[in-house]
Design an enzyme around this catalytic site. Structure first.
Site, PDB file in Angstrom:
ATOM      1  N   LEU A 257      -8.429  38.947 -30.818  1.00 14.45           N
ATOM      2  CA  LEU A 257      -7.284  38.179 -30.340  1.00 14.45           C
ATOM      3  C   LEU A 257      -6.127  38.168 -31.331  1.00 14.45           C
ATOM      4  O   LEU A 257      -5.041  37.685 -31.018  1.00 14.45           O
ATOM      5  CB  LEU A 257      -7.706  36.722 -30.066  1.00 14.45           C
TER       6      LEU A 257
ATOM      7  N   TYR B  54       7.690  45.109 -29.452  1.00 14.54           N
ATOM      8  CA  TYR B  54       6.435  44.393 -29.238  1.00 14.54           C
ATOM      9  C   TYR B  54       5.572  45.127 -28.219  1.00 14.54           C
ATOM     10  O   TYR B  54       4.370  45.379 -28.456  1.00 14.54           O
ATOM     11  CB  TYR B  54       6.723  42.972 -28.758  1.00 14.54           C
TER      12      TYR B  54
ATOM     13  N   LYS C 297       1.822  46.873 -28.708  1.00 18.10           N
ATOM     14  CA  LYS C 297       0.642  46.463 -27.929  1.00 18.10           C
ATOM     15  C   LYS C 297       0.049  47.655 -27.183  1.00 18.10           C
ATOM     16  O   LYS C 297      -1.180  47.799 -27.095  1.00 18.10           O
ATOM     17  CB  LYS C 297       1.012  45.348 -26.948  1.00 18.10           C
TER      18      LYS C 297
ATOM     19  N   ASN D 238       2.271  35.145 -19.289  1.00 11.20           N
ATOM     20  CA  ASN D 238       2.565  33.947 -20.078  1.00 11.20           C
ATOM     21  C   ASN D 238       1.387  32.979 -20.016  1.00 11.20           C
ATOM     22  O   ASN D 238       0.993  32.544 -18.933  1.00 11.20           O
ATOM     23  CB  ASN D 238       3.817  33.251 -19.532  1.00 11.20           C
TER      24      ASN D 238
ATOM     25  N   PRO E 139      -8.650 -20.277 -13.586  1.00 13.56           N
ATOM     26  CA  PRO E 139      -9.692 -21.051 -12.903  1.00 13.56           C
ATOM     27  C   PRO E 139      -9.112 -21.965 -11.824  1.00 13.56           C
ATOM     28  O   PRO E 139      -8.090 -22.627 -12.032  1.00 13.56           O
ATOM     29  CB  PRO E 139     -10.329 -21.863 -14.036  1.00 13.56           C
ATOM     30  N   GLY E 140      -9.761 -21.957 -10.645  1.00 12.27           N
ATOM     31  CA  GLY E 140      -9.358 -22.812  -9.536  1.00 12.27           C
ATOM     32  C   GLY E 140      -8.217 -22.271  -8.701  1.00 12.27           C
ATOM     33  O   GLY E 140      -7.864 -22.872  -7.680  1.00 12.27           O
TER      34      GLY E 140
END
Length: 369
Positions: free
Chosen positions: A53, A103, A107, A132, A281-282
């Site tokens: 890689l 590039y 490659k 990409n 509460p209540g």
């Protein structure tokens, strides 16, 4: 199994190594720029599979393209030949190998040397011409427009979209890694002389920018992106990985009165909204009914009773609920209902409604249970 990963600290390499460990592989030889040539020689002798890689895509000098992409590939092959190691080699190339730029030429040269090696030795060579690639851990403001958009928008930095209609072919890092591990196990996706990641996405620059900005807005309007769309799901996960370290949390608006509080948590277009209700509460809340709107209540702390009465009936139905026993109570349409805190502490209830609240059409009608 001994697995050699070159470029192990790169975007794809880091993700691959992490998942290889997740899947139980233990002998992973990680080659980086810091690794000595002697250690690389040892790795090439012992490797049973090579993920190649490593590469150069943003050098200071253009000549480094050829030395980094073609030269290092040649060096790797020389070492494998030295040890008569014909284990499989998988390499990540680029769709730019079809182009006549420095590039792409480098490659392409790296691909050719591997094809010659395969022909000379019989070793299995797998070459992936990747488009990409996007996902977590990709370096922003470098060579990935998705990483740059996600990072800059998350950090309130500007982005540039010169051509919003420019189409990009993208693959998500998890899909790439799944394919590479499939290839390790002999299940690569062949595509002519090359291999490919089978799941691809085509999006314009404008679409990517608009979606990424919408993710930032999600925190303000408490919305969740459309997770049924595979690309949006992947892009949103990518965006979250670029949030600044001091901004993981965000505030919600609590509507507080003497009865307790009510706070909206999540709003979605297609799956409704989630809220957190705190009752003292209540206190009794509710006493209303709906035509179509439906809800689910889950008491996670405290004790209470949910009462129902069907419209036009005098029968009262009671469900006693407690944080000690997690159970969801459906609120059927056509039933007026309320919830009372019968304990001595605050009662916390998670409430889901099948639609976002619309003040112009609330579908909520007062009626005492």
């Amino acid at each position: 199994m001994n697995i050699l990963v070159t470029g192990a600290e790169g975007f794809i390499g880091k993700n691959l190594v992490a998942e290889l460990y997740n899947q139980g592989y233990k002998n992973i030889f990680q080659y980086t720029r810091k690794t000595s040539k002697e250690l690389l020689d040892d790795y090439c002798q012992k490797a049973d599979f090579v993920f190649h890689l490593a590469g150069v895509n943003r050098p200071i000098n253009k000549s480094e393209f050829m030395s980094g992409n073609y030269g290092f590939t040649s060096e790797l092959i020389i070492l494998l030949k030295k040890h008569q190691n014909t284990c499989p080699i998988l390499t990540t190339s680029s769709i730019q190998a079809e182009l006549e730029n420095p590039y792409g030429i480098s490659k392409k040269a790296g691909e050719n040397v591997l094809f010659h090696y395969e022909k000379d030795t019989g070793a299995n060579v797998l070459i992936y011409r990747l488009p990409n690639v996007f996902g977590k851990w990709c370096k922003p403001n470098y060579n990935s427009v998705v990483a740059t958009f996600c990072h800059n928008i998350a950090h309130d930095h500007p982005i540039q979209v010169k051509d919003p209609n420019r189409m990009l072919n993208l693959v998500y890092i998890d899909d790439v890694i799944n394919e590479l591990i499939d290839a390790l196990n002999g299940r690569e996706t062949a595509h002519g002389d090359f291999c490919k990641v089978p799941i691809e996405h085509e999006k314009t620059l404008g679409e990517i920018a608009e979606l990424t900005y919408s993710f930032k807005q999600c925190r303000k309007d408490k919305s969740i992106p459309d997770m049924s769309d595979p690309f949006i799901k992947k892009l949103y996960s990518t965006y979250l990985s670029y949030i600044p370290k001091n901004q993981f949390s965000y505030d919600l608006k609590m509507n507080i009165d003497d009865r307790g509080s009510f706070t909206e948590f999540i709003r979605t277009i297609d799956t409704g909204q989630v809220s957190v209700n705190v009752s003292k509460p209540g206190i009794t809340k509710g006493n209303h009914w709906h035509h179509t709107k439906n809800e689910k209540f889950l008491v996670v702390s405290g004790r209470g009773v949910i009462r129902f009465r069907k419209y036009g009936s005098e029968e009262i139905i009671e469900y006693f609920v407690s944080g000690d026993k997690m159970e969801v109570v459906d609120i059927p349409t056509g039933y007026t209902h309320n919830i009372e805190n019968i304990g001595n502490t605050d009662m916390v209830t998670i409430m889901w409604a099948n639609e976002m609240f619309d003040k112009d059409n609330p579908d909520t009608y007062h009626l005492e249970v």
